[in-house]
Design a protein around this motif. Sequence first.
Motif, PDB file in Angstrom:
ATOM      1  N   LEU A  99     -35.060  -7.649  13.369  1.00 44.65           N
ATOM      2  CA  LEU A  99     -35.678  -7.621  14.392  1.00 44.65           C
ATOM      3  C   LEU A  99     -35.152  -8.356  15.718  1.00 44.65           C
ATOM      4  N   ASP A 100     -34.076  -9.149  15.309  1.00 44.10           N
ATOM      5  CA  ASP A 100     -33.083  -9.977  16.554  1.00 44.10           C
ATOM      6  C   ASP A 100     -32.471  -8.787  17.003  1.00 44.10           C
ATOM      7  N   TYR A 101     -31.777  -7.776  16.286  1.00 42.84           N
ATOM      8  CA  TYR A 101     -30.973  -6.768  16.929  1.00 42.84           C
ATOM      9  C   TYR A 101     -31.890  -5.964  17.862  1.00 42.84           C
ATOM     10  N   LEU A 102     -33.048  -5.622  17.516  1.00 43.31           N
ATOM     11  CA  LEU A 102     -33.835  -4.756  18.147  1.00 43.31           C
ATOM     12  C   LEU A 102     -34.421  -5.434  19.639  1.00 43.31           C
ATOM     13  N   ALA A 103     -34.833  -6.665  19.273  1.00 43.31           N
ATOM     14  CA  ALA A 103     -35.305  -7.484  20.479  1.00 43.31           C
ATOM     15  C   ALA A 103     -34.105  -7.568  21.503  1.00 43.31           C
ATOM     16  N   ALA A 104     -32.596  -7.854  21.097  1.00 45.71           N
ATOM     17  CA  ALA A 104     -31.861  -7.830  21.933  1.00 45.71           C
ATOM     18  C   ALA A 104     -31.334  -6.498  22.789  1.00 45.71           C
ATOM     19  N   GLY A 105     -31.886  -5.433  22.095  1.00 43.61           N
ATOM     20  CA  GLY A 105     -31.438  -4.353  22.842  1.00 43.61           C
ATOM     21  C   GLY A 105     -30.699  -3.140  22.084  1.00 43.61           C
ATOM     22  N   ILE A 106     -30.521  -3.401  20.881  1.00 41.89           N
ATOM     23  CA  ILE A 106     -29.826  -2.722  19.964  1.00 41.89           C
ATOM     24  C   ILE A 106     -30.780  -1.330  19.690  1.00 41.89           C
ATOM     25  N   ASP A 107     -30.443  -0.097  19.871  1.00 42.38           N
ATOM     26  CA  ASP A 107     -31.285   0.920  19.731  1.00 42.38           C
ATOM     27  C   ASP A 107     -30.882   1.933  18.460  1.00 42.38           C
ATOM     28  N   PRO A 108     -31.781   2.097  17.288  1.00 45.94           N
ATOM     29  CA  PRO A 108     -31.323   2.654  16.156  1.00 45.94           C
ATOM     30  C   PRO A 108     -31.119   4.011  16.365  1.00 45.94           C
ATOM     31  N   ALA A 109     -31.722   4.826  17.545  1.00 51.19           N
ATOM     32  CA  ALA A 109     -31.177   6.121  17.711  1.00 51.19           C
ATOM     33  C   ALA A 109     -29.851   6.316  17.858  1.00 51.19           C
ATOM     34  N   ARG A 110     -29.188   5.154  18.493  1.00 55.12           N
ATOM     35  CA  ARG A 110     -27.758   5.078  18.844  1.00 55.12           C
ATOM     36  C   ARG A 110     -26.760   4.402  17.908  1.00 55.12           C
ATOM     37  N   THR A 111     -27.489   3.482  17.441  1.00 55.03           N
ATOM     38  CA  THR A 111     -26.414   2.260  16.445  1.00 55.03           C
ATOM     39  C   THR A 111     -26.889   2.622  15.135  1.00 55.03           C
ATOM     40  N   THR A 112     -26.101   2.635  13.889  1.00 56.62           N
ATOM     41  CA  THR A 112     -26.206   2.510  12.820  1.00 56.62           C
ATOM     42  C   THR A 112     -26.467   1.372  11.994  1.00 56.62           C
ATOM     43  N   GLY A 233     -27.240 -26.712  11.182  1.00 57.31           N
ATOM     44  CA  GLY A 233     -28.438 -27.106  11.585  1.00 57.31           C
ATOM     45  C   GLY A 233     -28.683 -27.546  13.138  1.00 57.31           C
ATOM     46  N   ASN A 234     -27.745 -27.033  13.743  1.00 50.28           N
ATOM     47  CA  ASN A 234     -27.545 -27.406  15.314  1.00 50.28           C
ATOM     48  C   ASN A 234     -27.891 -26.090  16.183  1.00 50.28           C
ATOM     49  N   ALA A 235     -28.530 -25.092  15.742  1.00 49.09           N
ATOM     50  CA  ALA A 235     -28.763 -23.920  16.496  1.00 49.09           C
ATOM     51  C   ALA A 235     -29.893 -23.911  16.863  1.00 49.09           C
ATOM     52  N   ILE A 236     -30.082 -23.069  18.235  1.00 53.12           N
ATOM     53  CA  ILE A 236     -31.147 -22.756  18.750  1.00 53.12           C
ATOM     54  C   ILE A 236     -31.700 -21.261  18.552  1.00 53.12           C
ATOM     55  N   ALA A 237     -32.467 -20.937  17.636  1.00 55.92           N
ATOM     56  CA  ALA A 237     -32.723 -19.556  17.501  1.00 55.92           C
ATOM     57  C   ALA A 237     -33.233 -18.707  18.457  1.00 55.92           C
ATOM     58  N   LEU A 238     -32.917 -17.420  18.524  1.00 59.56           N
ATOM     59  CA  LEU A 238     -33.171 -16.298  19.654  1.00 59.56           C
ATOM     60  C   LEU A 238     -34.793 -16.340  19.747  1.00 59.56           C
TER      61      LEU A 238
END
Length: 361
Positions: A99-112, A233-238
Amino acid sequence: MAALAAAPTQPTETGAPAMTLVTPAAADTAAAAPTPSRMLTGDRPTGRLHLGHYFGTLHNRVRLQDAGVETFLIIADYQVLTDRDVAEHLAEHVEDLVLDYLAAGIDPARTTVFTHSAVPALNQLLLPFLSLVSVAELQRNPTVKDEIAHSRQSTVSGLMFTYPAHQAADILFCKADVVPVGQDQLPHLEVTRTIARRFNDRYGRVFPEPEALLSAAPLVLGTDGTKMSKSRGNAIALSATADETAKLIRRATTDADRTITYDPDRRPGVSGLLLLAAHCLGRAPEDIAAEIGDAGAARLKALVTEVVNEHFAPLRARRADLARDRAYLHGILREGNARANEIADRTLREVRTAMGMDYGV
């Protein structure tokens, strides 16, 4: 990879070629290189990706994908066990990464996009690769030392020490020649280059020596002023909501000096917040600090909350839409795993032939 070349690092062993650090600007020329480039990178599924991942490597992955570079994203589920006794909530974390990959712009048609455990031939490369590095080389890897220092385990597993060699298998199974990494991951990539070089010297050329693609962004700090990390424990999730983001930033570490200045060495907490704002606004952190001036940490935190939420609102909206169709996510993994297996099987056959282990079966 000449089209991606930038300043080389120093060699780590006598006679070994230096690693080239590729700049993000040079990465835009990758598609024009005489031989199309192939990139591999990925993450361990230990939780949702955070702002450090995004500004450190994720946006570079999208840049190279969009430039026409053949792209592979590995979800390293086996490697979750390097610093954990069990892999809890693994299926959920794998879906979160997709989900994070796709939301950030990763395109499964071009990325495995594929999972580590689904590619047996990739993992089988670990055995010959381990024969090419010494225990001492694995032990003194600074990234492994840091992982051990922050490990959840009372003892260090053998998998932790083999982590760099396992990452070499991840990168070399598809013969990637560029790897987007943070500064802290450079020692791992140097191990990969060493393994590729030694294999080629011993058995004949099979593997490229991949180059590092470093983000232009300095290390993104967490809310406590140290490296942003899920395990700390110091992260802000996307995927954090606007309210969750505001709450995390309100708790962020600052200091007693009311005048806001950008000084990463003396004021890591304040500087980390300024850097987040700078990434989101495309401005220099020093300029933002000067504008806030004597308004203090409260004004700084309010500004950072505002710009982070505005910058990531479209990504979060896309992620929420994608999360409604889990079957789509599983289909992406099925297709990606099939593609990765084809390549890994072919590479393993080459390795066996080079090593004299092709017995005609």
